[in-house]
Design an enzyme around this catalytic site. Structure first.
Site, PDB file in Angstrom:
ATOM      1  N   LYS A 286      18.403  12.393  17.586  1.00  0.00           N
ATOM      2  CA  LYS A 286      17.472  11.935  18.616  1.00  0.00           C
ATOM      3  C   LYS A 286      17.311  13.039  19.663  1.00  0.00           C
ATOM      4  CE  LYS A 286      17.506   7.620  19.648  1.00  0.00           C
ATOM      5  NZ  LYS A 286      17.833   6.266  20.172  1.00  0.00           N
ATOM      6  N   GLU A 370      21.098 -10.083  18.733  1.00  0.00           N
ATOM      7  CA  GLU A 370      21.088 -11.038  19.837  1.00  0.00           C
ATOM      8  C   GLU A 370      21.665 -12.397  19.441  1.00  0.00           C
ATOM      9  OE1 GLU A 370      17.912  -7.991  20.586  1.00  0.00           O
ATOM     10  OE2 GLU A 370      18.410  -9.310  18.889  1.00  0.00           O
ATOM     11  N   ARG A 398      14.746 -14.476  20.548  1.00  0.00           N
ATOM     12  CA  ARG A 398      15.266 -14.355  19.183  1.00  0.00           C
ATOM     13  C   ARG A 398      16.532 -15.170  18.987  1.00  0.00           C
ATOM     14  NH1 ARG A 398      15.243  -8.352  17.252  1.00  0.00           N
ATOM     15  NH2 ARG A 398      14.003  -9.215  15.582  1.00  0.00           N
TER      16      ARG A 398
END
Length: 647
Positions: A286, A370, A398
């Site tokens: 990244k 989650e 979610r």
């Protein structure tokens, strides 16, 4: 003119030689940095997928072949290569390019899937559709190792590997973009597994050759092949743990250097020839190619605000709502040894990093999961702790079932801190936290509060964690709270009265961040000679019964909230007043129930009428209408008898 400016679509990539492709990659990185510097964005993920994305578009034929990006954080390069480079300077601005894939923008975008771990399910459905229709089309899913920690991704993998029906294979290539991070370094057993995968795909070619030749030997050939295949698999599982994918029935290619375009093209071409589901494991970094991003320990510029191109130093900004929560969590940790923090791969964005630094043994980052975060919190509560689950408001959607059935049903004392609640703006429709105060209203026993300023963040957080027999919710908007705290002039029940000015004409109930707006509205109404009372309810589920007599005393009740109007705080307040037979007219102001296009938060609030000027204008009109109605009704009565024509 550079190569990037001349690109009209991915087909143009085939006209460039290796040197020109390298030059294009450099131009793309320069454009990413230049465009993100003044406005911010997901810079780090895109710097890491430049060569990978170029390889995808040289091997596959988009939009006939469909490319689905998980979360869309890494789709900027894809936008440039699919004819949108000329408009890239409009990224994340009103009327400009979205920060995520968007089918409204281009046929090359399939979905705006900016919630993680969804790409494999989309891709599975697309591949099934093309197989059932007999269409020779490939589907490519690009998913990061962080998103691969989500349970939904593994549900999809389980089905993708299912033996195909109707005699048709799913032409599906899954690119695992493994950079070891989501926002933070990827955590869990899967991360350790991917790190260990270091093997060559050449065994497949050898195995196929041996299979063809041995199966040609009558009698003993197939048996010998089966024995060799079993031996090969046992050795490979012992030396390299890629058996996880192969045991699911998925071919595996890699690992491949994701920054080596030629190597990526070779791997993708090989995967394309398989004709069925295959995983290509690409290793990337990244922020690759931009030193300040690569050296950033926090998140390698995963999502950065405005910054200086030369140094990478961000533009100074004031304290935001999250900072007040972060500070109070550390103080709570010192006061209470039973308080623990949980987040889903977003330690820094939600402000739990300071708590983690002070109390690492009491901080749990579960990855992009989650649902697991919520039920794990229930388990911690059952075990005698008080978990504080900090996630974005839009992501709690979610895990609604877990909040309802795993936490509330069992009376677990769990506090949810919902960051980026209400209108967030730049990230578009999927990131506005405008659903939480509606969906959570149906959860029995759940209590919900919304602070109006920095001081109330600390105050209400402590009230939340004091509840040990039910879930509590604290919601935090995006951006900065009022510069000065809004002190109460009185208190009615648990509610703070912020303004009492003149006659009791209008009662304004300002929820959370809308309390400051409501105070501004009150000043405007006072200038028009209209008496006004402003209250901050602090707790909006359940409503304090003291709101009922307060509403009776006024001629008009107005509720203002930074949440969807349907099923939100205004709706439940109206229901309460109706149940108590309060005759006072009621007006509800909130976010219209629609997906909002990306723009700055202030721009969106103005667009939907949640500004002081717009609200004050509407209330003045309502009060005027009430006075005209009262005057008209009085005129209808006979002054001698006091009776009207219908009496």
């Amino acid at each position: 003119m550079g190569h990037l400016q001349q690109l009209t679509g991915p087909a143009d990539l085939h006209d460039l030689d290796d040197r020109e492709l390298d030059e294009l990659a450099s131009e793309i990185r320069d454009e990413l940095i230049r465009t993100c510097a003044p406005r911010g964005g997901h810079l780090g993920p895109n710097l890491g997928v430049v060569e990978l994305t170029m390889a995808v578009h040289r091997v596959f034929e988009s939009p006939r072949d469909r490319v689905v990006f998980d979360t869309g954080h890494q789709a900027y390069v894809h936008k440039m290569l699919t004819g949108r480079a000329g408009a890239f300077d409009t990224l994340r601005t009103e009327g400009g390019l979205s920060g995520y894939p968007s089918s409204k923008e281009s046929d090359h975008d399939v979905v705006e899937n900016s919630h993680a771990s969804t790409s494999l399910s989309y891709a599975d459905g697309l591949a099934k559709a093309y197989a059932l229709r007999g269409e020779d089309r490939h589907v490519v899913a690009v998913i990061g190792d962080g998103a691969l920690t989500g349970g939904m991704a593994w549900e999809a993998l389980n089905n993708i590997a299912e033996t195909p029906r109707h005699g048709a294979d799913k032409r599906l290539v899954i690119i695992v973009n493994d950079n070891g991070r989501s926002y933070m370094p990827t955590v869990g057993g899967l991360a350790n597994h991917l790190t260990a995968l270091r093997t060559s795909p050449r065994y497949e070619q050898v195995l196929d050759l041996v299979k063809r030749r041995l199966n040609g030997v009558r009698g003993v050939g197939p048996a010998v092949y089966d024995a060799l295949h079993a031996m090969k698999k046992g050795m490979k599982d012992a030396l390299a743990p890629q058996g996880l994918f192969e045991d699911l029935g998925l071919k595996y290619v890699g690992p491949v250097d994701g920054h080596d375009r030629a190597a990526m093209e070779t791997a993708l071409t090989q995967a394309k020839r398989f004709g069925g589901p295959v995983i290509v494991h690409a290793i990337t970094r990244k922020g690759f190619g931009y030193d300040p991003a690569e050296r950033n320990e926090a998140d390698q510029f995963h999502q950065i605000g405005p910054f200086d191109v030369e140094t990478g130093v961000g533009t100074p900004k004031g304290r935001i709502w999250t900072d007040y929560f972060a500070e109070e969590m550390v103080a709570l940790g010192a006061d209470r040894s039973d308080v623990v923090g949980i987040t889903a791969a977003m330690l820094y964005p939600v402000g739990l990093d300071r708590f983690a630094a002070a109390y690492p043994e009491r901080t749990f980052d579960v990855g992009i999961a989650e649902q697991h975060a919520v039920t794990s919190a229930a388990g911690l509560a059952l075990g005698g702790f008080h978990p504080v689950v900090a996630i974005y408001a839009t992501f709690l959607n979610r895990a609604f079932d877990q909040v309802l059935m795993d936490v509330a049903l069992h009376g677990c004392g769990v506090t949810f801190v919902l960051d980026r609640a209400g209108v967030t703006g730049d990230d578009g429709a999927s990131h506005n936290g405008m659903w939480d105060m509606s969906v959570l209203q149906v959860v029995p026993s759940l209590r919900m509060c919304s602070p109006r300023d920095g001081a109330r963040v600390a105050e209400l957080l402590r009230e939340c964690v004091a509840v040990d027999d039910a879930p509590t919710v604290l919601r935090l908007p995006k951006g900065a709270p009022p510069v000065a705290d809004l002190e109460a002039v009185d208190r009615v029940g648990t509610m703070d009265v912020l303004v009492r000015d003149g006659a009791r004409d209008v009662l304004i109930v300002g929820v959370g961040s809308m309390a400051a707006v409501s105070v501004d509205v009150a000043a405007r109404l006072a200038d028009q000679g209209i008496g006004v009372t402003v209250v901050d309810p602090r707790w909006v589920k359940p409503w304090d019964p003291a709101i009922v007599p307060l509403a009776r005393e006024h001629r008009l009740v107005v509720c203002v909230e930074d949440n969807g109007r349907v099923g939100g705080c205004g709706s439940t307040l109206l229901q309460l007043l109706n149940d108590e037979r309060v005759p006072t007219p009621f007006r509800q102001h909130g976010i219209p129930q629609e997906f909002l296009d990306h723009a700055k938060r202030d721009v969106i609030l103005e667009r939907i009428g949640l500004t002081a000027q717009s609200l004050a204008r509407g209330i003045v009109e309502e009060v005027t209408a009430l006075e005209e109605h009262a005057t008209g009704a009085a005129d209808l009565h006979d002054p001698a008898t006091g009776r009207g024509p219908r009496d």
